[in-house]
Design an enzyme around this catalytic site. Structure first.
Site, PDB file in Angstrom:
ATOM      1  N   CYS A 171      52.438  96.066  26.617  1.00 18.41           N
ATOM      2  CA  CYS A 171      51.231  96.633  26.004  1.00 18.41           C
ATOM      3  C   CYS A 171      50.594  95.732  24.954  1.00 18.41           C
ATOM      4  O   CYS A 171      49.372  95.536  24.954  1.00 18.41           O
ATOM      5  CB  CYS A 171      51.525  98.010  25.426  1.00 18.41           C
ATOM      6  N   HIS A 223      53.338 101.382  20.682  1.00 21.52           N
ATOM      7  CA  HIS A 223      52.355 101.065  21.710  1.00 21.52           C
ATOM      8  C   HIS A 223      51.053 100.655  21.037  1.00 21.52           C
ATOM      9  O   HIS A 223      50.770 101.050  19.903  1.00 21.52           O
ATOM     10  CB  HIS A 223      52.131 102.298  22.603  1.00 21.52           C
ATOM     11  N   ASP A 272      42.844 101.285  27.658  1.00 26.15           N
ATOM     12  CA  ASP A 272      44.274 101.004  27.626  1.00 26.15           C
ATOM     13  C   ASP A 272      44.686 100.395  28.963  1.00 26.15           C
ATOM     14  O   ASP A 272      44.807 101.099  29.964  1.00 26.15           O
ATOM     15  CB  ASP A 272      45.059 102.285  27.355  1.00 26.15           C
TER      16      ASP A 272
END
Length: 281
Positions: free
Chosen positions: A81, A119, A135
């Site tokens: 991420c 994250h 995202d």
């Protein structure tokens, strides 16, 4: 840090920006519109895999904008991420979008939240004055950005999503929900890329992190499904939910799948290694 604008990432230069766009298979958008953001978001998911190979290959993970983009453009790699959203956010900023890094904590078993800076996600402003949650670093998530202000259901090829006010906190946090289940709790305070170094270090080294205990390389497929290589197990999922799985026997098969299906050239087959090595720098 309120947001990254195009001048903040101008040091990337046209070569890296254009190289990134070539990797995505698209051209430079004339304006930072919502439609352009949606196209870039989907192209990223189709071409740049979610993968933790660096963790298992002992490669150093560097949370610096230029280094993240170079990994995507020059090394033809993906990442997890912090790397994927860090690189994608840097590209968006260079193209004129307003980009803010946001921290989140992922919901685990029995609704327990993960570590701080568990994250990274992106809050993105477009030329029409609208704001989006982007995202590209959560694995199986939305294919397109989600409308930031919308608290209703948002239908996406990746599922049915909602952004809702977190019920048990008073700090303005938001829960991102997929198909009725909370995925992560998002803080609305703007963060800098360097804020995520500790989270990336933990996920790269801790025996409690699933990234140190597994191997994954995954991307969205052109038909809207997903292809995932977990160690030597190859899984392909169709948009209708059909699965095909098989075990890859030889090293040549494994390296061929990395090369042909994910665009990643490796000299050796990665294997899960013991946690605890320092791989962040």
């Amino acid at each position: 840090m309120d947001s990254h604008r195009s001048e903040d990432s101008a040091h990337l230069g046209a070569r890296l920006v254009d190289g990134y766009l070539r990797r995505l298979g698209t051209g430079r958008p004339p304006r930072p519109t919502a439609a352009a953001l949606s196209e870039l978001h989907l192209r990223q998911l189709l071409t740049v895999p979610f993968e933790n190979l660096s963790v298992q290959l002992g490669e150093r993970i560097v949370l610096e904008e230029r280094r993240l983009v170079e990994k995507v453009v020059e090394k033809r790699r993906g990442g997890f991420c912090y790397e994927l959203n860090g690189a994608f956010g840097t590209l968006l900023a260079a193209l004129g979008f307003e980009v803010t890094f946001l921290a989140a904590r992922v919901f685990g078993a029995e609704g327990r939240l993960g570590i701080p800076y568990d994250h990274m996600a992106l809050k993105v402003g477009t030329a029409d004055g609208r704001t989006w949650l982007a995202d590209v670093g959560f694995g199986a998530h939305s294919h397109h950005p989600l409308r930031w202000e919308d608290r209703g259901e948002q239908k996406d090829p990746g599922g049915m999503f909602r952004i809702v006010e977190a019920a048990d906190v008073d700090a303005g946090d938001l829960d991102v929900v997929k198909n009725g289940s909370p995925e992560y709790r998002l803080e609305v305070r703007p963060r800098a890329l360097g804020d995520f170094v500790t989270g990336a270090w933990w996920h790269s080294t801790s025996p409690e992190s699933h990234f140190t205990r597994s191997l994954v390389c995954s991307r969205v497929t052109e038909d809207g499904g997903r292809i995932t290589l977990s160690g030597r197990r190859l899984k392909e999922t169709t948009p209708e939910g059909g699965d095909m799985e098989r075990e890859l026997v030889t090293d040549e098969e494994v390296l061929g799948v990395y090369r042909e299906r994910f665009g990643i050239e490796l000299e050796q087959v990665p294997e899960v290694r013991a946690a605890g090595a320092d791989r962040l720098g």
